[in-house]
Design a protein around this motif. Structure first.
Motif, PDB file in Angstrom:
ATOM      1  N   LYS A 245       1.318  -1.215  -0.334  1.00  0.00           N
ATOM      2  CA  LYS A 245      -0.082  -0.389  -0.089  1.00  0.00           C
ATOM      3  C   LYS A 245       0.619   0.791  -0.137  1.00  0.00           C
ATOM      4  O   LYS A 245       0.125   2.713  -0.380  1.00  0.00           O
ATOM      5  CB  LYS A 245      -0.762   0.083   0.997  1.00  0.00           C
ATOM      6  CG  LYS A 245      -2.012  -1.161   1.349  1.00  0.00           C
ATOM      7  CD  LYS A 245      -3.062  -0.373   0.245  1.00  0.00           C
ATOM      8  CE  LYS A 245      -4.213  -1.785   0.156  1.00  0.00           C
ATOM      9  NZ  LYS A 245      -5.101  -1.637  -1.021  1.00  0.00           N
ATOM     10  N   LEU A 246       1.766   1.234   0.334  1.00  0.00           N
ATOM     11  CA  LEU A 246       3.066   2.430   0.509  1.00  0.00           C
ATOM     12  C   LEU A 246       3.465   2.918  -0.944  1.00  0.00           C
ATOM     13  O   LEU A 246       3.285   4.281  -0.892  1.00  0.00           O
ATOM     14  CB  LEU A 246       4.437   1.775   0.720  1.00  0.00           C
ATOM     15  CG  LEU A 246       5.428   3.190   1.006  1.00  0.00           C
ATOM     16  CD1 LEU A 246       5.529   3.483   2.436  1.00  0.00           C
ATOM     17  CD2 LEU A 246       6.807   2.119   0.810  1.00  0.00           C
ATOM     18  N   GLU A 247       2.797   3.033  -2.355  1.00  0.00           N
ATOM     19  CA  GLU A 247       2.878   3.559  -3.023  1.00  0.00           C
ATOM     20  C   GLU A 247       2.876   5.192  -3.422  1.00  0.00           C
ATOM     21  O   GLU A 247       3.326   6.189  -3.272  1.00  0.00           O
ATOM     22  CB  GLU A 247       2.751   3.277  -4.791  1.00  0.00           C
ATOM     23  CG  GLU A 247       4.701   3.301  -5.772  1.00  0.00           C
ATOM     24  CD  GLU A 247       3.742   4.524  -6.669  1.00  0.00           C
ATOM     25  OE1 GLU A 247       4.409   5.090  -7.107  1.00  0.00           O
ATOM     26  OE2 GLU A 247       2.401   3.958  -7.021  1.00  0.00           O
ATOM     27  N   PRO A 248       1.265   5.281  -3.248  1.00  0.00           N
ATOM     28  CA  PRO A 248       0.674   6.792  -3.368  1.00  0.00           C
ATOM     29  C   PRO A 248       0.428   7.535  -1.930  1.00  0.00           C
ATOM     30  O   PRO A 248       0.461   8.541  -1.904  1.00  0.00           O
ATOM     31  CB  PRO A 248      -0.777   6.141  -3.587  1.00  0.00           C
ATOM     32  CG  PRO A 248      -0.703   4.535  -3.100  1.00  0.00           C
ATOM     33  CD  PRO A 248       0.045   4.171  -3.239  1.00  0.00           C
ATOM     34  N   ALA A 249       1.659   6.778  -1.289  1.00  0.00           N
ATOM     35  CA  ALA A 249       0.768   7.060   0.445  1.00  0.00           C
ATOM     36  C   ALA A 249       2.629   8.445   0.377  1.00  0.00           C
ATOM     37  O   ALA A 249       2.815   8.489   0.565  1.00  0.00           O
ATOM     38  CB  ALA A 249       1.266   6.179   1.711  1.00  0.00           C
ATOM     39  N   THR A 250       1.818   9.566   1.050  1.00  0.00           N
ATOM     40  CA  THR A 250       2.644  10.298   1.270  1.00  0.00           C
ATOM     41  C   THR A 250       3.231  10.402   2.895  1.00  0.00           C
ATOM     42  O   THR A 250       3.754  11.171   3.145  1.00  0.00           O
ATOM     43  CB  THR A 250       1.631  12.107   0.976  1.00  0.00           C
ATOM     44  OG1 THR A 250       0.409  11.805   1.423  1.00  0.00           O
ATOM     45  CG2 THR A 250       1.326  12.385  -0.285  1.00  0.00           C
ATOM     46  N   VAL A 251       2.014  10.119   3.580  1.00  0.00           N
ATOM     47  CA  VAL A 251       2.674   9.759   4.405  1.00  0.00           C
ATOM     48  C   VAL A 251       2.083   8.822   5.328  1.00  0.00           C
ATOM     49  O   VAL A 251       1.627   7.986   5.047  1.00  0.00           O
ATOM     50  CB  VAL A 251       1.792  11.465   6.445  1.00  0.00           C
ATOM     51  CG1 VAL A 251       2.229  11.091   7.225  1.00  0.00           C
ATOM     52  CG2 VAL A 251       2.067  12.502   5.784  1.00  0.00           C
ATOM     53  N   VAL A 252       3.503   8.492   6.304  1.00  0.00           N
ATOM     54  CA  VAL A 252       3.405   6.955   7.139  1.00  0.00           C
ATOM     55  C   VAL A 252       3.302   7.061   8.603  1.00  0.00           C
ATOM     56  O   VAL A 252       4.910   7.737   8.911  1.00  0.00           O
ATOM     57  CB  VAL A 252       4.317   5.810   6.637  1.00  0.00           C
ATOM     58  CG1 VAL A 252       4.380   4.736   6.877  1.00  0.00           C
ATOM     59  CG2 VAL A 252       4.334   5.908   4.885  1.00  0.00           C
ATOM     60  N   ILE A 253       2.421   6.669   8.950  1.00  0.00           N
ATOM     61  CA  ILE A 253       2.414   6.174  10.502  1.00  0.00           C
ATOM     62  C   ILE A 253       2.284   5.278  11.500  1.00  0.00           C
ATOM     63  O   ILE A 253       1.629   4.673  11.247  1.00  0.00           O
ATOM     64  CB  ILE A 253       1.208   7.284  11.289  1.00  0.00           C
ATOM     65  CG1 ILE A 253       1.576   8.648  10.507  1.00  0.00           C
ATOM     66  CG2 ILE A 253       1.592   7.673  12.490  1.00  0.00           C
ATOM     67  CD1 ILE A 253       0.187   9.174  11.424  1.00  0.00           C
ATOM     68  N   LYS A 254       4.102   4.804  11.920  1.00  0.00           N
ATOM     69  CA  LYS A 254       3.831   3.380  12.747  1.00  0.00           C
ATOM     70  C   LYS A 254       3.887   3.471  13.740  1.00  0.00           C
ATOM     71  O   LYS A 254       4.591   3.033  14.531  1.00  0.00           O
ATOM     72  CB  LYS A 254       5.529   3.002  12.291  1.00  0.00           C
ATOM     73  CG  LYS A 254       5.752   2.368  10.754  1.00  0.00           C
ATOM     74  CD  LYS A 254       5.107   1.242   9.854  1.00  0.00           C
ATOM     75  CE  LYS A 254       5.953  -0.237  10.735  1.00  0.00           C
ATOM     76  NZ  LYS A 254       5.156  -0.871  11.323  1.00  0.00           N
TER      77      LYS A 254
END
Ligand code: PMT
Length: 398
Positions: free
Chosen positions: A258-267
């Protein structure tokens, strides 16, 4: 704001007294309405003293002929806490048998419902369907917590903490700005489960509340949200794309898919650091002697994300029992993040499982922002506020 506080009959009704006091303290005018069954649990006198208002209970008092209409028209917000399965059903189906349910039909403003009931009642298809109807009507549901209930069972159904209910009220008073419009936010939440054998696993105490609060808040602020969640007892927040996983390996696959379009990642997920090296495909039989479980390290998803950081913002968490800020700074560096949300775990006030949290936002530029204890939803908004500033390239201070 003029708030109608509806109290229905459940063991949690006594908590509504404290809620009434807090609402008054926050400057609201509070009109208490007790159902007949609520009066079996709490006294109207308590609510009258706390709010300075006559408590409304009975539809058929001579003076109450059109009181439900007057009250409905003279107030800005209807809050029901605790809301029983019965009142949810009455509201969902438009039944107008009591003062509160009649008032509900006559009321045109925002509605907040904080349910509390036995776990089986909460999970019953009828209650689920009623909640769905109420959500579709745009009402805010303050999800109940998980814990030991008055009926002696353990599970979901405990009235949310007052701070979470107050927060829902604050969001109606100060509507959220849609400052994440256009952002695609990938959030991970909850624990992972690492298989020992077909019936056993290694996991941790993460309830998913912090990650789900972030997802809910990000949706409200206009973001498209993808929530990759380990196994938790929470309903999917409205409007998110859910991906449910069990193990750390599944979480890694889902995140990178799911990463490709993400502009922000919160783990925010509490991902396993170790997994059983050789999971058994049959149930391990009990022996008299001690057994040793060999553990193999699990790849660090956040660190891997940090290596391919790109233009997106990367926010990690640090859950520590001690040396909180030191370890958080180290994680910021080692995992190449833009921000680390550092929270304390273990003991009293632990970030795990609770409805509240207190955190330090450790920023890439060296700033450290202390966020005092508040509901996880309020903490989520503070975190997202900093993300907005980072995405706008604004110098990040308080
Ligand atoms: O779910 P709740 O009950 O609401 O509790 C919230 C919380 C305590 C789980 C949350 O606030 C929190 O602290 N989440 C991170 C927990 C954790 O695993 O922390 P850590 O310090 O061990 O890991 C640091 C970071 O690396 C985290 O962003 C984690 O998601 C990530 N990580 C860790 C291990 C791993 N194999 N892969 C990872 O990506």
């Amino acid at each position: 704001m003029r708030i109608i506080l509806g109290v229905t009959g459940g063991i949690a009704a006594y908590k509504a007294a404290d809620l009434a006091r807090s609402l008054v303290r926050e400057g609201h005018e509070v009109q208490p309405v007790l159902t007949r069954s609520a009066e079996e649990f709490v006294s109207a006198v308590t609510f009258a003293s706390l709010t300075g208002k006559k408590v409304l209970t009975n539809l058929f008092e001579p003076s109450a002929a059109i009181e439900h209409i007057d009250v409905a028209q003279g107030n800005d917000l209807l809050l029901v806490a605790p809301a029983t399965a019965n009142i949810l059903a009455e509201f969902a189906h438009g039944l107008a048998g009591g003062f509160l349910s009649t008032l509900y039909l006559a009321f045109r403003g925002p509605v907040i419902l904080a349910p509390a009931m036995n776990t089986n009642m909460w999970e019953h298809d009828a209650t689920r369907a009623n909640l769905e109807t109420l959500r579709r009507r745009g009402h805010v549901i303050v999800e109940p917590g998980v814990g030991m209930l008055a009926c002696g069972t353990f599970g979901a159904g405990r009235l949310a903490e007052n701070e979470a209910i107050l927060d829902a009220v604050r969001r109606v008073v100060n509507p959220v700005v849609r400052d994440l419009e256009g952002e695609i936010v990938l959030i991970t939440a909850g624990p992972t489960q690492e298989t020992i054998d077909p019936v056993r696993y290694i996991s941790n105490r993460s309830s998913g509340k912090m990650g789900y609060a972030l997802a809910e808040a990000a949706v409200e602020r206009g973001a498209k949200v993808i929530l990759v969640s380990g196994p938790v007892a929470l309903d999917a927040p409205r409007g998110v794309e859910m991906v449910r996983v069990r193990t750390a390996a599944e979480m890694r696959t889902a995140v990178f898919a799911k990463l490709e379009p993400a502009t922000v990642v919160i783990k925010c997920a509490a991902v396993a650091d170790y997994r059983p090296a050789a999971p058994a495909d049959r149930k391990i039989k009990k022996k008299g002697a001690a057994v040793t479980l060999e553990l193999a390290p699990v790849g660090d998803i956040l660190a891997e994300l940090g290596q391919t950081h790109g233009n997106r913002l990367l926010v990690g968490f640090a859950a520590e029992t001690d040396n909180l800020l030191e370890y958080a700074r180290r994680k910021l560096e080692e995992k190449n993040c833009d921000m680390i949300v550092a929270n304390r775990v273990g003991g009293e006030g632990s970030a795990f499982e609770s409805d509240t949290n207190e955190v330090f936002l450790v920023m890439k530029g060296g700033e450290v922002i202390e966020v005092p204890r508040a509901s996880k939803r309020a903490i989520a908004d503070r975190i997202l506020g900093q993300i907005v500033r980072l995405s706008q390239g604004v110098a990040v201070t308080r």
